[in-house]
Design a protein around this motif. Structure first.
Motif, mmCIF file in Angstrom:
data_model
loop_
_atom_site.group_PDB
_atom_site.id
_atom_site.type_symbol
_atom_site.label_atom_id
_atom_site.label_comp_id
_atom_site.label_asym_id
_atom_site.label_seq_id
_atom_site.Cartn_x
_atom_site.Cartn_y
_atom_site.Cartn_z
ATOM 1 N N ASN A 120 20.610 -0.113 -30.702
ATOM 2 C CA ASN A 120 20.313 -0.802 -31.953
ATOM 3 C C ASN A 120 21.445 -0.640 -32.958
ATOM 4 O O ASN A 120 21.866 -1.586 -33.612
ATOM 5 N N LYS A 121 21.964 0.580 -33.074
ATOM 6 C CA LYS A 121 23.032 0.858 -34.052
ATOM 7 C C LYS A 121 24.327 0.154 -33.676
ATOM 8 O O LYS A 121 24.976 -0.470 -34.505
ATOM 9 N N GLU A 122 24.711 0.289 -32.401
ATOM 10 C CA GLU A 122 26.043 -0.188 -32.013
ATOM 11 C C GLU A 122 26.110 -1.686 -31.784
ATOM 12 O O GLU A 122 27.109 -2.323 -32.089
ATOM 13 N N ASN A 123 25.045 -2.255 -31.240
ATOM 14 C CA ASN A 123 25.091 -3.680 -30.923
ATOM 15 C C ASN A 123 24.207 -4.519 -31.823
ATOM 16 O O ASN A 123 24.143 -5.739 -31.667
ATOM 17 N N GLY A 124 23.489 -3.869 -32.730
ATOM 18 C CA GLY A 124 22.591 -4.618 -33.611
ATOM 19 C C GLY A 124 21.448 -5.270 -32.852
ATOM 20 O O GLY A 124 20.916 -6.298 -33.258
ATOM 21 N N THR A 125 21.075 -4.685 -31.729
ATOM 22 C CA THR A 125 19.991 -5.248 -30.916
ATOM 23 C C THR A 125 18.670 -5.177 -31.676
ATOM 24 O O THR A 125 18.336 -4.144 -32.243
ATOM 25 N N THR A 126 17.965 -6.282 -31.683
ATOM 26 C CA THR A 126 16.636 -6.303 -32.276
ATOM 27 C C THR A 126 15.671 -5.659 -31.288
ATOM 28 O O THR A 126 15.706 -5.983 -30.102
ATOM 29 N N ILE A 127 14.846 -4.757 -31.783
ATOM 30 C CA ILE A 127 13.971 -4.051 -30.861
ATOM 31 C C ILE A 127 12.523 -4.164 -31.284
ATOM 32 O O ILE A 127 12.175 -3.939 -32.447
ATOM 33 N N MET A 128 11.696 -4.564 -30.350
ATOM 34 C CA MET A 128 10.267 -4.608 -30.600
ATOM 35 C C MET A 128 9.619 -3.701 -29.567
ATOM 36 O O MET A 128 9.832 -3.850 -28.366
ATOM 37 N N LEU A 129 8.848 -2.764 -30.072
ATOM 38 C CA LEU A 129 8.396 -1.677 -29.224
ATOM 39 C C LEU A 129 6.888 -1.546 -29.343
ATOM 40 O O LEU A 129 6.362 -1.453 -30.445
ATOM 41 N N THR A 130 6.188 -1.567 -28.222
ATOM 42 C CA THR A 130 4.782 -1.203 -28.299
ATOM 43 C C THR A 130 4.643 0.175 -27.690
ATOM 44 O O THR A 130 5.344 0.505 -26.740
ATOM 45 N N THR A 131 3.791 0.966 -28.265
ATOM 46 C CA THR A 131 3.688 2.328 -27.779
ATOM 47 C C THR A 131 2.387 2.955 -28.232
ATOM 48 O O THR A 131 1.764 2.515 -29.203
ATOM 49 N N HIS A 132 1.967 3.944 -27.508
ATOM 50 C CA HIS A 132 0.887 4.800 -27.988
ATOM 51 C C HIS A 132 1.459 6.139 -28.426
ATOM 52 O O HIS A 132 0.746 7.016 -28.874
ATOM 53 N N ASP A 133 2.771 6.278 -28.231
ATOM 54 C CA ASP A 133 3.414 7.544 -28.535
ATOM 55 C C ASP A 133 3.962 7.473 -29.945
ATOM 56 O O ASP A 133 4.917 6.750 -30.228
ATOM 57 N N LEU A 134 3.334 8.216 -30.850
ATOM 58 C CA LEU A 134 3.736 8.061 -32.238
ATOM 59 C C LEU A 134 5.080 8.692 -32.525
ATOM 60 O O LEU A 134 5.746 8.340 -33.484
ATOM 61 N N GLY A 135 5.509 9.577 -31.618
ATOM 62 C CA GLY A 135 6.872 10.097 -31.727
ATOM 63 C C GLY A 135 7.888 8.972 -31.599
ATOM 64 O O GLY A 135 8.899 8.949 -32.305
ATOM 65 N N ASP A 136 7.620 8.028 -30.710
ATOM 66 C CA ASP A 136 8.503 6.866 -30.554
ATOM 67 C C ASP A 136 8.656 6.140 -31.880
ATOM 68 O O ASP A 136 9.754 5.769 -32.284
ATOM 69 N N ILE A 137 7.528 5.938 -32.547
ATOM 70 C CA ILE A 137 7.556 5.168 -33.795
ATOM 71 C C ILE A 137 8.354 5.926 -34.845
ATOM 72 O O ILE A 137 9.253 5.373 -35.483
ATOM 73 N N GLU A 138 8.035 7.210 -35.008
ATOM 74 C CA GLU A 138 8.712 7.995 -36.043
ATOM 75 C C GLU A 138 10.208 8.038 -35.790
ATOM 76 O O GLU A 138 11.003 7.983 -36.698
ATOM 77 N N ASP A 139 10.560 8.135 -34.512
ATOM 78 C CA ASP A 139 11.945 8.315 -34.139
ATOM 79 C C ASP A 139 12.747 7.019 -34.197
ATOM 80 O O ASP A 139 13.921 7.019 -34.542
#
Lengths: 271, 350
Positions: free
Chosen positions: B203-222
């Motif tokens: 995301n930082k280097e290429n400006g990739t747009t990221i859409m993430l589904t998760t049940h892991d709230l660590g993923d979201i926070e991070d």
């Protein structure tokens, strides 16, 4: 989008070769039982020829068709079945691909899903059918002592190609019903496949209903009967063979259309 | 116009209704009954290029269905989707060239083909130039630690290895948009970290747009600076993670180790103190839940010290998991930012 992969035949062929090649390599490396499948396919088909030979020992011809002419028709059915299995076995896996959601992955890639389905799997038993088919066809053509010209050779090759195209298109279209019949054991494609048995004989021996079925609706007759009709000079109309490529285009178009209707119907699977 | 534009998006599935048992199956054969289930019930969403969006909701909320419509796998029942101006279903191939996706539950690797061969196939499928392919592959192998299992077939990989290989496969062609559907499900913490670092970097280097589904709230926070919560096919929250935390994570729990405590007196004190509830209390330890808008930590500690000696203490903030769980359970009403009937708060207020 429409026919976009046909517009780039070279790239299509390249991708097919890459995808199919990878599957083939995997089979050769990890499965050692494929030669059993090849041998059993050969034996099954030889049994059919033996049966035919027994019948012809008692009668001189069926509806004006002699033993080797019918062997040719038998062999065309085998040969196309062999090509369908060896190179396009994926059509037979479509039910599984749709039902377990593997199609999701295919749809994520910038490659026609039809191409991906066709190259999905390798049916080594097809090799047996192809070998026995080629032997029988060449025997039939030699024994019948035909008059060959360059034109006739080219047309003969074309008729084999269109026969394969018809066979694979019918396989694909029949298996595409998986988009609608969502049960795992969809018997419909096998039923359609078995209609191909009619094409092993001159269709004129059947009732009109069966003739219409295999000559018009599901044109298996263009795999075997009509090529035989042309090659053994049964017809007085020399341009008659053109009906075969026309039937092939018809089958491919129907399969393509049905598949894309199916895609709209596709519901994927829940996680 | 936004990079990803979703307007009034709906997806309806038709489900066969079958009565149980053989009789039900036979009955279904003759009279087929269906119910229509609205998996996505009219979603509007705009995502700008380079954003990292967590798309969160309970099971069956419609997350995966939305992603499948964004990737062109499913055709919407109604409404529109545009990704970079492209309709993903109608122009699926054009869209496919610019996206990558990982479905945690399903691999896109070929089962019987070695991982390295899979990458080489993807190079040809996406027509990745040789030099970029080499550069990406070398980098991915190092970042994701894939050296050890490149020669194995996907069938033989462990879950963690498979997920890393899948992630590399999805990003090999430098997609503009990446959809990650539960990319860390079932993974151990070390692999999770590695995958998160990798996604962040992309995301930082290429400006990739990221859409993430998760049940892991660590993923979201991070990973994500934006949180979209969906339930029963509709959006129920769209904003920053911080805002959710600040507005709703108002409870703290304070744990004190006690010496010479007067237990009845402590009970008496905290039963009368507004915004504070006793979680547990014995001679050695007291745990108190308090609403930080009604009482401060020092007030609570002072009150404890009146009736005993505090040897040590610790304050727990509620994890974002707790907050989001409350949202799922409809205990928090996000519309007007008002905390409803969260069990602890209610007890404290009584």
């Amino acid at each position: 989008m429409t026919f976009s992969w046909l517009r780039k035949p070279r790239r299509t062929f390249f991708l097919y070769r890459r995808l199919f090649g990878a599957q083939l390599k995997a089979i050769l490396e990890y499965q050692s039982d494929f030669y059993i499948m090849i041998v059993s396919a050969v034996l099954t088909q030889l049994l059919g020829i033996v049966f035919l030979w027994v019948v012809y020992n008692r009668i001189p011809d069926i509806n004006g068709w002699t033993f080797w002419e019918v062997v040719f028709m038998y062999a065309m059915v085998y040969l196309t079945e062999g090509f369908g299995s060896l190179f396009f076995e994926g059509t037979w896996r479509l039910g599984r691909i749709v039902n377990n959601g593997e199609l999701d992955v295919m749809l994520l890639r910038p490659v026609s899903p039809i191409l991906q389905v066709l190259s999905y799997s390798v049916g080594m038993n097809g090799l047996g059918n192809i070998v026995i088919g080629i032997i029988m066809i060449s025997q039939a053509l030699i024994r019948m002592d035909l008059h060959w010209s360059l034109g006739k050779i080219i047309i003969a090759v074309l008729l084999v190609v269109t026969a394969i195209l018809i066979r694979v298109s019918i396989n694909l279209a029949a298996n595409t019903t998986a988009f609608w019949f969502k049960n795992a054991g969809n018997a419909f494609p096998m039923m359609i496949h078995n209609l191909g048995e009619f094409a092993k004989y001159p269709i004129t021996i059947f009732s009109l209903g069966v003739q219409l079925l295999v000559a018009v609706l599901i044109p298996f007759a263009f795999i075997s009967f009509f090529p035989a009709y042309y090659l053994f000079d049964k017809s007085s109309a020399p341009w008659f063979w053109i009906a075969c490529p026309v039937a092939a285009i018809y089958c491919a178009a129907v399969a393509y259309t049905v598949f894309h209707f199916g895609l709209r119907k596709y519901e994927s699977v829940g996680n | 116009m936004s990079f990803i534009e979703i307007r009034q998006l709906k997806k309806q599935f038709r489900q066969a209704v079958k009565s149980p048992g053989l009789a039900g199956a036979v009955k279904h054969l003759f009279s087929q009954q269906y119910v229509d289930k609205l998996a996505v019930a009219g979603i509007d969403l705009d995502i700008e290029e380079g954003e990292t969006v967590a798309y969160v909701g309970p099971n069956g909320a419609g997350k995966s269905t939305t992603i499948k419509m964004l990737t062109g796998i499913l055709v919407p029942t109604s409404g529109t989707v545009r990704v970079g101006g492209i309709d993903p279903f109608k122009n699926r191939m054009d869209n496919a060239r610019t996206i990558g996706a990982v479905f945690g539950q399903r691999t896109q690797l070929w089962w019987d083909i070695p991982v390295s061969e899979t990458f080489s196939l993807l190079k040809d499928i996406y027509e990745i130039p040789e030099d970029r392919y080499r550069r990406n592959l070398d980098q991915f192998i190092e970042l994701l630690g894939m050296e050890d299992f490149l020669h194995l077939t996907a069938r033989k990989l462990s879950l963690g290895q498979r997920m890393r290989a899948d992630l590399a496969a999805a990003l090999l062609h430098n997609p503009r948009t990446v959809y990650l559907d539960e990319p860390t499900i079932g993974l151990d913490i070390a692999v999770k970290q590695r995958i998160r670092e990798f996604i962040k970097r992309s995301n930082k280097e290429n400006g990739t747009t990221i859409m993430l589904t998760t049940h892991d709230l660590g993923d979201i926070e991070d990973l994500c600076n934006r949180l979209v919560i969906i339930d029963r096919g509709s959006l129920i929250y769209d904003g920053t993670l911080e805002a959710v935390k600040n507005r709703f994570a108002r409870e703290r729990v304070i744990h004190c180790q006690l010496q010479h405590a007067d237990i009845p007196a402590l009970h008496d004190t905290f039963d009368r103190m507004p915004g504070v509830a006793v979680e547990s209390l014995d001679a050695a330890c007291v745990s108190l839940r308090f609403d930080r808008f009604k009482a401060t930590a020092s007030e609570v500690i002072s009150a404890v010290m009146l009736h005993g000696e505090v040897a040590d203490f610790r304050i727990d903030e509620p994890g974002i998991e707790h907050v989001i769980k409350q949202v799922y359970e409809r205990q928090l009403d996000l519309e007007d930012g008002h905390a409803l009937a969260a069990a602890g708060t209610e007890a404290a207020g009584a």
